[in-house]
Write a protein that holds these residues in place. Sequence first.
Motif, PDB file in Angstrom:
ATOM      1  N   PRO A 170     -44.735  53.516  43.612  1.00 39.39           N
ATOM      2  CA  PRO A 170     -43.327  53.537  43.221  1.00 39.39           C
ATOM      3  C   PRO A 170     -43.145  53.114  41.764  1.00 39.39           C
ATOM      4  N   ARG A 171     -42.162  53.675  41.106  1.00 39.96           N
ATOM      5  CA  ARG A 171     -41.866  53.297  39.715  1.00 39.96           C
ATOM      6  C   ARG A 171     -41.523  51.813  39.582  1.00 39.96           C
ATOM      7  N   ARG A 235     -44.878  61.489  49.962  1.00 41.57           N
ATOM      8  CA  ARG A 235     -44.366  61.326  48.597  1.00 41.57           C
ATOM      9  C   ARG A 235     -42.974  60.697  48.610  1.00 41.57           C
ATOM     10  N   SER A 236     -42.147  61.066  49.560  1.00 39.68           N
ATOM     11  CA  SER A 236     -40.806  60.491  49.676  1.00 39.68           C
ATOM     12  C   SER A 236     -40.870  59.004  49.998  1.00 39.68           C
ATOM     13  N   ALA A 239     -41.685  57.162  46.882  1.00 38.01           N
ATOM     14  CA  ALA A 239     -40.497  57.105  46.030  1.00 38.01           C
ATOM     15  C   ALA A 239     -39.518  56.035  46.497  1.00 38.01           C
ATOM     16  N   ASP A 254     -41.437  64.529  41.345  1.00 37.03           N
ATOM     17  CA  ASP A 254     -40.494  63.412  41.468  1.00 37.03           C
ATOM     18  C   ASP A 254     -40.951  62.223  40.618  1.00 37.03           C
ATOM     19  N   ARG A 255     -41.274  62.505  39.362  1.00 34.35           N
ATOM     20  CA  ARG A 255     -41.797  61.464  38.474  1.00 34.35           C
ATOM     21  C   ARG A 255     -40.721  60.458  38.055  1.00 34.35           C
ATOM     22  N   HIS A 257     -39.149  58.727  40.214  1.00 35.15           N
ATOM     23  CA  HIS A 257     -39.281  57.622  41.158  1.00 35.15           C
ATOM     24  C   HIS A 257     -40.731  57.264  41.474  1.00 35.15           C
ATOM     25  N   VAL A 258     -41.668  58.121  41.073  1.00 38.96           N
ATOM     26  CA  VAL A 258     -43.079  57.909  41.415  1.00 38.96           C
ATOM     27  C   VAL A 258     -43.920  57.943  40.143  1.00 38.96           C
TER      28      VAL A 258
END
Length: 300
Positions: A170-171, A235-236, A239, A254-255, A257-258
């Motif tokens: 996660p970011r 992946r969700s 995120a 989805d960069r 959030h990831v």
Amino acid sequence: MDTKYLSYILTIAKKENMTKAAEELFVSQSTLSQYLSKLESELGTPLFYRSKGRLTLTAAGRLYIDAAEKVMSIKDNLYQNIQNLDNRGHITIGVTSQFALRMLTELIPPFKSRFPDVTIEISETNVPSLTQLILEENIDCGIMALNTVEPFSRDQAHVLRREEIFFAIPRTHPYCRINPGRPVTIPEFARYFSEDNILMSKRGSTLRCLTDQIIEAAGWIPSTMCETNSIIATRSMVAMGIGVTFIGASCAIDREHVSYYPLEPRLYRLNAFVTRKNWVMNRPESTLCHDILHYFSNQG
């Protein structure tokens, strides 16, 4: 035209060993032995000499193999001639990864405009199941993510590209502040992610095999493990901050959030196109295979 049992005898003759033949055919050795014994009983003569684990053809066996090869050739020519009528046909394709589905959504529309009467049937499954379908010739071809092209022969498996594997977190993970961009090294997994939930693919997948290797090499004991067969769901979950995972470059989106980190040393899997051995290709099949084989080179 069912020629499955002819392929049994042809494979035994080629391998000269019951165990190796059974492995190539994806059947049990006992099933293969029972069929051969039954056939030899019906014929009233052995087809193979048996000595020290090696099977060699008798005179009757050579006659049987010659006839079997002729029947297989007749079948192939018949199917090709039938499918060549008005460019009609039915192509079955198995896929194991998102990159394959994305590829087909781009390739199929122009293909169908050229060959509107050809039916394409797509099945999504896992690597072991698709491997068995191809080896048993129950599906025409597969677009697969693999760690190795075994057990396919050289003329069956075509590597399309090497796809890099990333570590996804996660970011909001604290590690993003410690390391804003350089690759993750093996020792860092145990040091920085022991409290994290690791999201893992089901056993048998390429990512699961690679993940297990990394965990063992790093001496990493994650807090908890969660298995899923959906890379989209995985992946969700990353995120949303639920866990960390390993993911192929083709699915690294989805960069916002990831964060995706390359590994040190770099890690790759193979994107491959695999065909069944006795697939007879007419113009539509050859065209689709050409498009698949050149997909990534045309992307660049």
